[in-house]
Design a protein around this motif. Structure first.
Motif, short mmCIF file in Angstrom:
data_model
loop_
_atom_site.label_atom_id
_atom_site.label_comp_id
_atom_site.label_asym_id
_atom_site.label_seq_id
_atom_site.Cartn_x
_atom_site.Cartn_y
_atom_site.Cartn_z
N ALA A 1 0.83 -1.21 0.00
CA ALA A 1 0.00 0.00 0.00
C ALA A 1 0.87 1.25 0.00
O ALA A 1 0.56 2.24 -0.69
CB ALA A 1 -0.93 0.00 1.21
N ASP B 1 0.96 4.24 -2.72
CA ASP B 1 0.86 5.66 -2.32
C ASP B 1 2.04 6.47 -2.85
O ASP B 1 1.89 7.66 -3.17
CB ASP B 1 0.81 5.79 -0.80
N LEU C 1 -4.90 -3.90 1.57
CA LEU C 1 -5.15 -3.01 0.43
C LEU C 1 -6.62 -2.61 0.34
O LEU C 1 -7.02 -1.93 -0.60
CB LEU C 1 -4.73 -3.70 -0.87
N GLY C 2 -7.42 -3.02 1.34
CA GLY C 2 -8.80 -2.57 1.41
C GLY C 2 -9.86 -3.58 1.10
O GLY C 2 -11.06 -3.29 1.19
N HIS D 1 -7.72 -0.30 -2.60
CA HIS D 1 -6.85 0.83 -2.93
C HIS D 1 -7.09 1.22 -4.40
O HIS D 1 -7.07 0.35 -5.29
CB HIS D 1 -5.38 0.45 -2.72
#
Length: 403
Positions: free
Chosen positions: A139, A143, A169-170, A200
């Motif tokens: 992640a 970013d 990562l969501g 993400h």
């Protein structure tokens, strides 16, 4: 009067793997360069054109090899280990040369988060160990703008099929009642649905390449749980639970994406870490040495080389099965001599030459204890490289002739 044309300096590429426990690849390449430069100077030769290209096979040392090739410093990120405890991991990001058209590449070693050494102080729990920390590093790379992620697996304490990674990562992995699954591969059999709504935003658009050094499938007698589970603390009962869970995960992934990951070679590496990445992001499974060779531009570096020195700790039959030495041979042009230098050479001359190398030399100059060989590896590498240069230069110029 005709002015004689001076021969160009020899172009020598130094592309070793690390010598585990003694010399990182970058230090091995530097030791080789000292040996080559010293030999050329003593023989009165023009300084050779030396290119340092330290390599790795996708396991330990890959991060450092790529950082050295990219001229980049390591970065740090807070994450969690396989037991869920906070730790700090390293990762790397390449620069994107202006006008190059090359993507910004990120590299992470999964074991920086979920490695066995970081949970060695605890009783191993194969069922709950999680790859969540690996996802936290990924992640951060997303970013930071990575357009391509090189994920190096190996040495993991987890067998969760990458569910922890994708959770970081969501993604949400839910049971039939809509509850989040507990961490680890022990809960995979209860998986009913995967929710990607919070994923993400850059995860799916990024190119994922996963370096492996085994070809085991996800499940079955050669699968992640059966072969590698016991070294992560799995009992025979745990192996059965994990294998069943991974098979169930594969079915859910196939239903959601149409991609069947069960029998893909290499999917069993690192507890099936790549399963979710292959299914959702079309991640590429690549032999580690080939991935690193491509990432550092090895073929271009070797294109006009006269000699390449490679090597590793032990040069044996495994060295010719997807390891660094094989990658060097495959990328070297026919006009370039390939010589291996290793702590131990276990192949005969015919085997070495049949594999495409000119020769292989051992660091050991006589009877040595292993601890002496490890302690003096840098000095011995320098001396051996000097010997190789002398022999090669003599063969190129003829006896008694100075270039």
């Amino acid at each position: 009067m005709i002015t004689p044309v001076q021969p160009r300096p020899l172009r020598i590429v130094l592309a070793p793997d690390s010598l585990k426990g003694s010399l990182p690849a970058a230090e091995a390449a530097l030791a080789m360069s000292r040996g080559v430069a010293g030999a050329a100077r003593r023989l009165g030769h023009p300084a050779p054109d030396v290119v340092l290209a330290p390599l790795a096979d996708g396991g330990e040392g890959t991060l450092d090899a790529l950082l050295a090739a990219w001229g980049a410093a390591s970065r740090s990120v807070a994450c969690h280990d396989a037991a869920g405890r906070p730790r700090t991991a390293r990762y790397g990001l390449s620069a994107r040369p202006a006008g190059s058209g090359r993507p910004t590449r990120g590299v992470l070693e999964a074991a920086e988060a979920n490695g066995l050494p970081f949970v060695a102080d605890l009783p191993l729990d194969a069922l709950s160990a999680t790859s969540y920390g690996v996802g936290e590093i990924a992640a951060r790379l997303l970013d930071d703008g990575a357009e391509e992620i090189l994920l190096c697996v190996g040495g993991s304490a987890t067998t969760d099929g990458g569910v922890g990674l994708l959770s970081a990562l969501g993604a949400r992995f839910l049971d039939r009642d809509g509850n989040l699954l507990p961490p680890g591969g022990g809960s995979l059999a209860a998986l009913a649905r995967i929710d990607l709504a919070g994923l993400h935003p850059r995860a799916a658009a990024t190119r994922w390449r996963i370096a492996v050094d085994v070809d085991n499938p996800l499940c079955g007698p050669r699968g992640a749980a059966a072969v590698f589970g016991p070294q992560k603390g799995a009992t025979s009962g745990d192996v059965a639970v994990l294998d069943h869970g991974l098979a169930h995960l594969a079915r859910v992934l196939a239903e959601a994406t149409g991609v069947d990951v069960v029998d893909l070679p290499g999917m069993g590496a690192a507890g099936g870490l790549a399963a979710v990445l292959v299914a959702f992001f079309a991640a590429e499974i690549v032999p580690g040495s080939a991935l690193v060779a491509d990432a550092v531009g090895l073929a271009a570096a070797l294109a006009d080389a006269d000699l390449v020195l490679t090597g590793e700790g032990s040069f044996d039959s495994q060295s010719l099965g997807g390891k660094v030495v094989q990658a060097v041979v495959e990328n070297a042009p026919a006009t370039c001599a390939v010589v291996a230098i290793a702590g131990r050479v276990q192949l005969g001359a015919a085997q070495v030459q049949d594999a495409g190398l000119a020769a292989a030399f051992s660091l050991a100059t006589g009877p040595l204890q292993l601890e002496d060989l490890i302690r003096d590896a840098g000095i011995l590498m320098e001396e051996t490289a000097a010997h190789v240069y002398g022999v090669f230069a003599a063969a190129r110029t003829g006896p008694g002739v100075r270039p």
